[in-house]
Scaffold this motif. Sequence first.
Motif, PDB file in Angstrom:
ATOM      1  N   VAL A   1      85.458  -8.723  57.397  1.00 32.97           N
ATOM      2  CA  VAL A   1      86.802  -8.465  56.887  1.00 32.97           C
ATOM      3  C   VAL A   1      86.682  -8.446  55.371  1.00 32.97           C
ATOM      4  N   TYR A   2      87.580  -7.709  54.700  1.00 34.95           N
ATOM      5  CA  TYR A   2      87.436  -7.481  53.264  1.00 34.95           C
ATOM      6  C   TYR A   2      88.433  -8.321  52.478  1.00 34.95           C
ATOM      7  N   GLY A   3      87.913  -9.180  51.619  1.00 35.15           N
ATOM      8  CA  GLY A   3      88.781  -9.958  50.758  1.00 35.15           C
ATOM      9  C   GLY A   3      88.260 -11.363  50.528  1.00 35.15           C
ATOM     10  N   ASN A   4      88.757 -11.996  49.488  1.00 32.85           N
ATOM     11  CA  ASN A   4      88.319 -13.335  49.088  1.00 32.85           C
ATOM     12  C   ASN A   4      89.222 -14.450  49.571  1.00 32.85           C
ATOM     13  N   THR A   5      90.402 -14.087  50.081  1.00 34.78           N
ATOM     14  CA  THR A   5      91.321 -15.058  50.673  1.00 34.78           C
ATOM     15  C   THR A   5      91.937 -14.408  51.904  1.00 34.78           C
ATOM     16  N   GLY A   6      92.611 -15.210  52.678  1.00 36.35           N
ATOM     17  CA  GLY A   6      93.219 -14.655  53.877  1.00 36.35           C
ATOM     18  C   GLY A   6      94.248 -13.591  53.588  1.00 36.35           C
ATOM     19  N   ASP A   7      94.949 -13.691  52.456  1.00 35.29           N
ATOM     20  CA  ASP A   7      96.000 -12.725  52.148  1.00 35.29           C
ATOM     21  C   ASP A   7      95.590 -11.734  51.063  1.00 35.29           C
ATOM     22  N   HIS A   8      94.294 -11.602  50.828  1.00 31.21           N
ATOM     23  CA  HIS A   8      93.783 -10.689  49.809  1.00 31.21           C
ATOM     24  C   HIS A   8      93.899  -9.255  50.311  1.00 31.21           C
ATOM     25  N   ALA A   9      94.728  -8.453  49.656  1.00 31.98           N
ATOM     26  CA  ALA A   9      94.888  -7.043  50.006  1.00 31.98           C
ATOM     27  C   ALA A   9      94.272  -6.184  48.910  1.00 31.98           C
ATOM     28  N   GLY A  10      93.725  -5.055  49.298  1.00 34.18           N
ATOM     29  CA  GLY A  10      93.243  -4.079  48.325  1.00 34.18           C
ATOM     30  C   GLY A  10      91.787  -4.160  47.972  1.00 34.18           C
ATOM     31  N   HIS A  11      91.031  -5.123  48.560  1.00 35.26           N
ATOM     32  CA  HIS A  11      89.609  -5.193  48.228  1.00 35.26           C
ATOM     33  C   HIS A  11      88.853  -4.028  48.855  1.00 35.26           C
ATOM     34  N   THR A  12      88.035  -3.379  48.050  1.00 35.16           N
ATOM     35  CA  THR A  12      87.143  -2.322  48.548  1.00 35.16           C
ATOM     36  C   THR A  12      85.759  -2.565  48.003  1.00 35.16           C
ATOM     37  N   TYR A  13      84.793  -2.037  48.691  1.00 33.57           N
ATOM     38  CA  TYR A  13      83.410  -2.132  48.240  1.00 33.57           C
ATOM     39  C   TYR A  13      83.076  -0.875  47.455  1.00 33.57           C
ATOM     40  N   GLY A  14      83.783  -0.660  46.369  1.00 30.63           N
ATOM     41  CA  GLY A  14      83.546   0.514  45.539  1.00 30.63           C
ATOM     42  C   GLY A  14      83.863   1.813  46.253  1.00 30.63           C
ATOM     43  N   ASN A  15      84.560   1.707  47.394  1.00 28.78           N
ATOM     44  CA  ASN A  15      84.805   2.897  48.198  1.00 28.78           C
ATOM     45  C   ASN A  15      85.995   2.594  49.097  1.00 28.78           C
ATOM     46  N   PRO A  16      87.069   3.363  49.008  1.00 32.87           N
ATOM     47  CA  PRO A  16      88.250   3.083  49.840  1.00 32.87           C
ATOM     48  C   PRO A  16      87.959   3.064  51.330  1.00 32.87           C
ATOM     49  N   VAL A  17      86.878   3.723  51.760  1.00 38.22           N
ATOM     50  CA  VAL A  17      86.541   3.707  53.184  1.00 38.22           C
ATOM     51  C   VAL A  17      86.149   2.304  53.623  1.00 38.22           C
ATOM     52  N   GLN A  18      85.576   1.529  52.706  1.00 32.32           N
ATOM     53  CA  GLN A  18      85.182   0.159  53.006  1.00 32.32           C
ATOM     54  C   GLN A  18      86.322  -0.771  52.605  1.00 32.32           C
ATOM     55  N   SER A  19      87.347  -0.808  53.435  1.00 32.22           N
ATOM     56  CA  SER A  19      88.512  -1.643  53.163  1.00 32.22           C
ATOM     57  C   SER A  19      89.203  -1.958  54.480  1.00 32.22           C
ATOM     58  N   ASN A  20      90.048  -2.953  54.458  1.00 31.53           N
ATOM     59  CA  ASN A  20      90.783  -3.291  55.673  1.00 31.53           C
ATOM     60  C   ASN A  20      91.683  -2.154  56.157  1.00 31.53           C
ATOM     61  N   PRO A  21      92.460  -1.513  55.266  1.00 38.49           N
ATOM     62  CA  PRO A  21      93.307  -0.413  55.768  1.00 38.49           C
ATOM     63  C   PRO A  21      92.501   0.731  56.374  1.00 38.49           C
ATOM     64  N   ALA A  22      91.385   1.091  55.744  1.00 41.09           N
ATOM     65  CA  ALA A  22      90.615   2.223  56.242  1.00 41.09           C
ATOM     66  C   ALA A  22      89.932   1.913  57.563  1.00 41.09           C
ATOM     67  N   ARG A  23      89.434   0.697  57.717  1.00 43.23           N
ATOM     68  CA  ARG A  23      88.664   0.370  58.914  1.00 43.23           C
ATOM     69  C   ARG A  23      89.516  -0.192  60.047  1.00 43.23           C
ATOM     70  N   TYR A  24      90.589  -0.901  59.680  1.00 42.70           N
ATOM     71  CA  TYR A  24      91.332  -1.622  60.708  1.00 42.70           C
ATOM     72  C   TYR A  24      92.819  -1.287  60.764  1.00 42.70           C
ATOM     73  N   GLY A  25      93.324  -0.576  59.766  1.00 37.54           N
ATOM     74  CA  GLY A  25      94.726  -0.194  59.788  1.00 37.54           C
ATOM     75  C   GLY A  25      95.688  -1.269  59.348  1.00 37.54           C
ATOM     76  N   VAL A  26      95.176  -2.358  58.777  1.00 40.84           N
ATOM     77  CA  VAL A  26      96.008  -3.423  58.232  1.00 40.84           C
ATOM     78  C   VAL A  26      95.469  -3.788  56.854  1.00 40.84           C
ATOM     79  N   ASP A  27      96.202  -4.651  56.142  1.00 40.10           N
ATOM     80  CA  ASP A  27      95.894  -4.850  54.731  1.00 40.10           C
ATOM     81  C   ASP A  27      94.967  -6.014  54.413  1.00 40.10           C
ATOM     82  N   THR A  28      95.136  -7.146  55.064  1.00 42.28           N
ATOM     83  CA  THR A  28      94.465  -8.374  54.640  1.00 42.28           C
ATOM     84  C   THR A  28      93.475  -8.865  55.693  1.00 42.28           C
ATOM     85  N   PRO A  29      92.539  -9.734  55.293  1.00 39.86           N
ATOM     86  CA  PRO A  29      91.637 -10.328  56.279  1.00 39.86           C
ATOM     87  C   PRO A  29      92.371 -11.042  57.415  1.00 39.86           C
TER      88      PRO A  29
END
Length: 819
Positions: free
Chosen positions: A69-97
């Motif tokens: 899951v992407y983020g540093n806290t449970g409610d961390h939204a918007g974290h990407t690995y330098g690529n929007p494809v590697q993010s919670n919204p892109a992979r799972y359809g939701v925002d936070t871990p």
Amino acid sequence: MHRSRSRSSRSRPVLRTGVVAAAATCVLAAGMVPANAAVPPPTSDEAIAAVVDGMSLRQLIGQMTWTQVYGNTGDHAGHTYGNPVQSNPARYGVDTPAEVIEEYDLGGVLYFAWSNPVVVNDPAGTAELSNDLQAASVGDEGSGIPLAVTIDQEGGIVARMASPVTVFPGNMALGATYDPMLAYAQGSVLGRELASVGVNVDFAPVVDVNTNPANPVIGVRSMGENPEAVAALGVGQLTGLQDNGVGAAAKHFPGHGDTVNDSHYGLPVVDYDRATLDRHLLPFKAAIEAGVDMVMTAHIIVEAIDDEMPGTLSHDVLTGLLREEMGFDGLITTDALDMAALKQLPGNPLTDGEIAVLAIQAGSDILLMSPDVPATFEAITEAVENDELTRERLEESVTRILEWKVDRGVWTPDPYVDVDAVDAVVGNAEHLAVADEIADRSLTLLRNEDNVLPLSTDDSVFVTGWGATGVPNLTAALAARGADATAHPAAAPTDADIAAAVAAAQGHDAILVMTNVSGLTAADAAAQRAYLAALVATDIPVIHVPVRNPYDVNWAMADAQLATYSYQAPSLNSLADAVLGTVNPSGRLPVNIPGAVAGEVMYPLGYGISYGTAVTPAAPTFTDQPGTANDSFTIPATEGVEYVVGEGDDAEVREAGTYPGEGAVAIAAVPLEGYYLAWDAEALWAHEFDAAGEEPTTPDPDPTTPGPEPTTPGPEPTTPGGDVYYENCDAARAAGAAPVHRGEPGYGTHLDRDRDGVGCEDSSGGGGPTAPGGDGPSRPPRGNLPSTGAEATGLVAGALLLLALGAGTVLAVRRRQTR
């Protein structure tokens, strides 16, 4: 106590109703919690069965799905690995871990530096993240069941967490110590530190047997190429982890050590026969017998078992071999399902959903890092509807997972960690000392012409070669110890760079060249070789230090060669100490180093020299007569050696002479200052004298050749007490007769004697010419551990037992010889 950052609640369907209802049926009578709270830990098999029975199909799939899951806290939204494809919204359809966990009822999560940057160097922040994710999982919108929080913290080149946690040199460095007790210590440190930050699974240890020097993915992640040594060290590591509450996973089944492709990028195929495969399986057998929680699969085709499907997707490998033949009843987890190997089946590209279905059909319980989790859920659901999978098959895996969560202490009413306690645990002085000892004792001196090493602080040393940070860091370590050191990094030198380095090195007393070609292009690797050769051609003494794969020493014959297996900070500090003589290298090669000619061995398994004079201790003799009146043991006189009798607090140095023999006697030979044990010397002996009144039916024809007691039940010896005899050497090996530990720090090669009293000496440890430089072997090497293919139990237990016998003697006094 735990701290959890608040997050806003959302309105969404609650997916865990069936789970809570089933649990409530079993536990409310006992006064447990109501249905809107976390599911209480089941207290019986029946309670677990009820929970599983009450799960929806989606919840079953969720428990089997462990992913990042992407983020540093449970409610961390918007974290990407330098690529929007590697993010919670892109992979799972939701925002936070937290939302990912709730949406899919995940059974586990994985931590990476790129998905959760906080794990790299913020242990307290990692603990807070773990608490957040557990709160999401057991909260009203989660599954109600705590998470498996996992990581790849092998030590060495694969470690998601860096300083301030304890940094280890890595597995091959550990392998060079040949010490299962150090392996246990490393596992214990890893376990304590990971548990403190809320991690309850470490995907370690790697128990692959690295028999291929060209292996691009395992290499120094392996503890060596001797299966018995890898088995003993692997058991030590996994036991240390699990003794401290963290589940271990032996990987990569059925063995990734003889591949020429990296399964992250291609599909490796191994075509060796079943007998060779059995050698690679031996550490897995030992891990299973030691109670390892998990086994991780390899994305490789092993033709001896299944010539069409990689292990991860092969029913023959996972169910036929691992479950049925080897008897493993723990958790089987895939390796990461996003690796390229699984997309490269000839003529049959698979979708992500098909891969997940095949992995379950093969026998896996855990689907690790599916690249498309929604597609995985959809494909598994369709497979159940189409009778390609049954619900019962999923329930079987989920039952194992939940049983593991209960047994390992993951599923508790309070799955949180104390964030405030983390800093006192990670990287504390005791833990750092373990890493330092591994680094000190792993350093392997292979050549030292004209006693180039150690250098004096009056010498000027030109430090160069691979490592934009490694070269400056080593230079700084040398300078901190009073040396005159100059840094000159050159990772991929051009011809001009080579000429400039040769010129810059002039006027120095020594050149230290660090090399590492792993991951480099062929051209860059060739440039490093040319660089080393040019410096060796000068009239300045050259110290060649491979700081990753030790195989680099066959490039050119430098005046001194010293392998570290690691460029981590502990290894560079130990290297600086060894170069200046405050640490005496005592490591032994955990692999064979091939020569320039195919099939030739330049340096054999177990080889290593030290500063000082090599000594081979004479063996004590044990005279075991009928009864006890005339039983005795004799300590020989050997220059440069003292003999320590007994163990622990009872250990004492004995002068040469004959002493009464009674009960179990352990004797260790310890080199005196200025001496070291020859690489193939035996230095630890154990003997059990006959009890009073017992008479052996066959007298010992050669009391000077002792054999250790078997460590596990096997065929009954033909004589009671004393040495153990078998009909022949094959029978001894089949019984798993224990090897004799050499003590500094390899293992002996004598199994218990056969009926005729002949030592069952293994001679399959590889051959080769006399190793150049230093005190090379004068006869073909015998190897460090028996290469007999015997069952793992006796071999590993024997190694651990005999090492334990010397725990109070050999390990305690070893420090004296390297000071």
